[in-house]
Write a protein that holds these residues in place. Structure first.
Motif, mmCIF file in Angstrom:
data_model
loop_
_atom_site.group_PDB
_atom_site.id
_atom_site.type_symbol
_atom_site.label_atom_id
_atom_site.label_comp_id
_atom_site.label_asym_id
_atom_site.label_seq_id
_atom_site.Cartn_x
_atom_site.Cartn_y
_atom_site.Cartn_z
ATOM 1 N N HIS A 50 2.193 21.871 8.704
ATOM 2 C CA HIS A 50 1.090 21.753 7.760
ATOM 3 C C HIS A 50 -0.201 21.578 8.534
ATOM 4 C CE1 HIS A 50 4.327 20.931 4.938
ATOM 5 N NE2 HIS A 50 4.753 20.032 5.799
ATOM 6 N N ASP A 51 -1.187 22.436 8.283
ATOM 7 C CA ASP A 51 -2.502 22.287 8.896
ATOM 8 C C ASP A 51 -3.348 21.344 8.054
ATOM 9 O OD1 ASP A 51 -2.867 25.689 10.088
ATOM 10 O OD2 ASP A 51 -2.198 23.899 11.137
ATOM 11 N N ILE A 52 -4.044 20.439 8.705
ATOM 12 C CA ILE A 52 -5.018 19.572 8.058
ATOM 13 C C ILE A 52 -6.370 20.132 8.466
ATOM 14 C CG2 ILE A 52 -5.900 17.230 7.841
ATOM 15 C CD1 ILE A 52 -3.034 16.330 8.795
ATOM 16 N N ARG A 53 -7.175 20.534 7.482
ATOM 17 C CA ARG A 53 -8.415 21.263 7.755
ATOM 18 C C ARG A 53 -9.650 20.412 7.498
ATOM 19 N NH1 ARG A 53 -7.099 26.417 8.673
ATOM 20 N NH2 ARG A 53 -5.033 27.088 8.033
ATOM 21 N N SER A 54 -10.659 20.638 8.314
ATOM 22 C CA SER A 54 -11.913 19.905 8.191
ATOM 23 C C SER A 54 -12.605 20.256 6.866
ATOM 24 C CB SER A 54 -12.845 20.244 9.351
ATOM 25 O OG SER A 54 -14.075 19.587 9.182
ATOM 26 N N PRO A 55 -13.100 19.247 6.161
ATOM 27 C CA PRO A 55 -13.854 19.519 4.942
ATOM 28 C C PRO A 55 -15.362 19.622 5.192
ATOM 29 C CG PRO A 55 -13.403 17.195 5.074
ATOM 30 C CD PRO A 55 -12.769 17.830 6.290
ATOM 31 N N LEU A 56 -15.781 19.491 6.456
ATOM 32 C CA LEU A 56 -17.216 19.444 6.735
ATOM 33 C C LEU A 56 -17.541 20.033 8.092
ATOM 34 C CD1 LEU A 56 -17.418 16.818 8.840
ATOM 35 C CD2 LEU A 56 -17.076 15.620 6.710
ATOM 36 N N GLU A 57 -18.828 20.206 8.328
ATOM 37 C CA GLU A 57 -19.318 20.715 9.607
ATOM 38 C C GLU A 57 -19.811 19.546 10.444
ATOM 39 O OE1 GLU A 57 -22.983 23.487 11.220
ATOM 40 O OE2 GLU A 57 -22.148 23.881 9.234
ATOM 41 N N GLY A 58 -19.481 19.568 11.725
ATOM 42 C CA GLY A 58 -19.934 18.526 12.632
ATOM 43 C C GLY A 58 -19.282 18.665 13.984
ATOM 44 N N PHE A 59 -19.561 17.706 14.856
ATOM 45 C CA PHE A 59 -19.009 17.715 16.210
ATOM 46 C C PHE A 59 -17.919 16.657 16.288
ATOM 47 C CE2 PHE A 59 -18.912 16.640 20.722
ATOM 48 C CZ PHE A 59 -18.793 17.907 21.272
ATOM 49 N N GLN A 60 -16.704 17.090 16.590
ATOM 50 C CA GLN A 60 -15.576 16.165 16.681
ATOM 51 C C GLN A 60 -15.716 15.302 17.924
ATOM 52 O OE1 GLN A 60 -11.658 17.713 15.753
ATOM 53 N NE2 GLN A 60 -10.848 16.588 17.481
ATOM 54 N N PRO A 64 -16.071 23.744 7.965
ATOM 55 C CA PRO A 64 -15.107 23.608 6.875
ATOM 56 C C PRO A 64 -13.988 24.635 6.987
ATOM 57 C CG PRO A 64 -17.333 23.420 6.028
ATOM 58 C CD PRO A 64 -17.449 23.847 7.479
ATOM 59 N N GLY A 65 -12.763 24.167 6.863
ATOM 60 C CA GLY A 65 -11.594 25.032 6.928
ATOM 61 C C GLY A 65 -10.951 25.145 8.295
ATOM 62 N N VAL A 66 -11.617 24.651 9.337
ATOM 63 C CA VAL A 66 -11.060 24.702 10.687
ATOM 64 C C VAL A 66 -9.986 23.609 10.820
ATOM 65 C CG1 VAL A 66 -11.590 24.281 13.124
ATOM 66 C CG2 VAL A 66 -13.125 25.656 11.735
ATOM 67 N N PRO A 67 -8.811 23.936 11.351
ATOM 68 C CA PRO A 67 -7.775 22.914 11.506
ATOM 69 C C PRO A 67 -8.228 21.794 12.455
ATOM 70 C CG PRO A 67 -6.821 25.093 11.726
ATOM 71 C CD PRO A 67 -8.314 25.269 11.728
ATOM 72 N N ILE A 68 -8.019 20.550 12.010
ATOM 73 C CA ILE A 68 -8.315 19.402 12.865
ATOM 74 C C ILE A 68 -7.028 18.782 13.396
ATOM 75 C CG2 ILE A 68 -10.550 18.838 11.870
ATOM 76 C CD1 ILE A 68 -9.115 16.717 10.183
ATOM 77 N N ALA A 69 -5.913 19.118 12.759
ATOM 78 C CA ALA A 69 -4.613 18.622 13.203
ATOM 79 C C ALA A 69 -3.535 19.448 12.524
ATOM 80 C CB ALA A 69 -4.454 17.151 12.848
ATOM 81 N N SER A 70 -2.343 19.414 13.098
ATOM 82 C CA SER A 70 -1.187 20.004 12.434
ATOM 83 C C SER A 70 -0.104 18.933 12.380
ATOM 84 C CB SER A 70 -0.695 21.257 13.148
ATOM 85 O OG SER A 70 -0.282 20.948 14.453
ATOM 86 N N LEU A 71 0.623 18.937 11.309
ATOM 87 C CA LEU A 71 1.642 17.924 11.065
ATOM 88 C C LEU A 71 2.948 18.642 10.780
ATOM 89 C CD1 LEU A 71 1.967 14.837 10.649
ATOM 90 C CD2 LEU A 71 1.482 15.226 8.252
ATOM 91 N N GLU A 72 3.961 18.343 11.580
ATOM 92 C CA GLU A 72 5.272 18.940 11.371
ATOM 93 C C GLU A 72 6.183 17.881 10.776
ATOM 94 O OE1 GLU A 72 8.841 21.256 13.725
ATOM 95 O OE2 GLU A 72 6.933 20.934 14.730
ATOM 96 N N SER A 73 6.733 18.200 9.614
ATOM 97 C CA SER A 73 7.601 17.265 8.910
ATOM 98 C C SER A 73 8.672 18.061 8.188
ATOM 99 C CB SER A 73 6.778 16.446 7.909
ATOM 100 O OG SER A 73 7.585 15.543 7.209
ATOM 101 N N SER A 74 9.900 17.643 8.336
ATOM 102 C CA SER A 74 11.042 18.301 7.688
ATOM 103 C C SER A 74 11.094 19.788 8.016
ATOM 104 C CB SER A 74 10.981 18.105 6.169
ATOM 105 O OG SER A 74 10.977 16.749 5.855
ATOM 106 N N GLY A 75 10.724 20.139 9.252
ATOM 107 C CA GLY A 75 10.796 21.523 9.702
ATOM 108 C C GLY A 75 9.653 22.409 9.240
ATOM 109 N N LEU A 76 8.699 21.858 8.503
ATOM 110 C CA LEU A 76 7.557 22.635 8.031
ATOM 111 C C LEU A 76 6.303 22.196 8.767
ATOM 112 C CD1 LEU A 76 8.276 22.463 4.203
ATOM 113 C CD2 LEU A 76 8.714 24.387 5.733
#
Length: 132
Positions: A61-71, A47-59
């Motif tokens: 944003h990290d999208i973080r995992s809400p759970l524990e597991g193997f990607q 939980p809390g580990v970034p799974i992706a980052s999204l760049e939009s309008s120059g900003l």
């Protein structure tokens, strides 16, 4: 079974695999030409580990995992067709697959619960929750 988080993610669970994505509400806050980047595939998540980052309008944003597991994998199609993230976030716009055989949806929201949660947020806080 689909559940939602207060961080504007949806999770579909079946046979030990969770498919995760942004909610339609969250995706509507980004431009169609947003750039999505994924860290390495096949890794252990917490939980809390970034799974992706999204760049939009120059900003960024990290999208973080809400759970524990193997990607297991990520939706690389989103890098070639980023509009799928905003046009079809809860189908073609899924982000990743996570193996977590013991995951339980406890603490997550039903669709109705998530919609009720959105109604309680002031407009500025709604955006802050997505863009943090």
């Amino acid at each position: 079974m689909r559940v939602f988080t207060q961080d504007h993610l949806w999770l579909d669970y079946e046979d030990g695999i969770v498919i995760l994505g942004l909610t339609a509400y969250a995706a509507s806050r980004f431009r169609e030409d947003a750039v999505l980047k994924f860290p390495a595939e096949s890794r252990l998540l917490f939980p809390g580990v970034p799974i992706a980052s999204l760049e939009s309008s120059g900003l960024l944003h990290d999208i973080r995992s809400p759970l524990e597991g193997f990607q297991l994998g990520v939706n690389r199609e989103l890098q070639r067709s980023p509009h799928k993230l905003t046009r079809s976030p809860e189908e073609e716009g899924w982000l990743c697959q996570i193996y977590c055989p013991r995951w339980q949806p406890a603490g997550h929201l039903s669709r109705r619960g998530y919609e009720a949660f959105l109604e309680t947020l002031p407009a500025q806080r709604q955006l802050a929750a997505i863009h943090s």
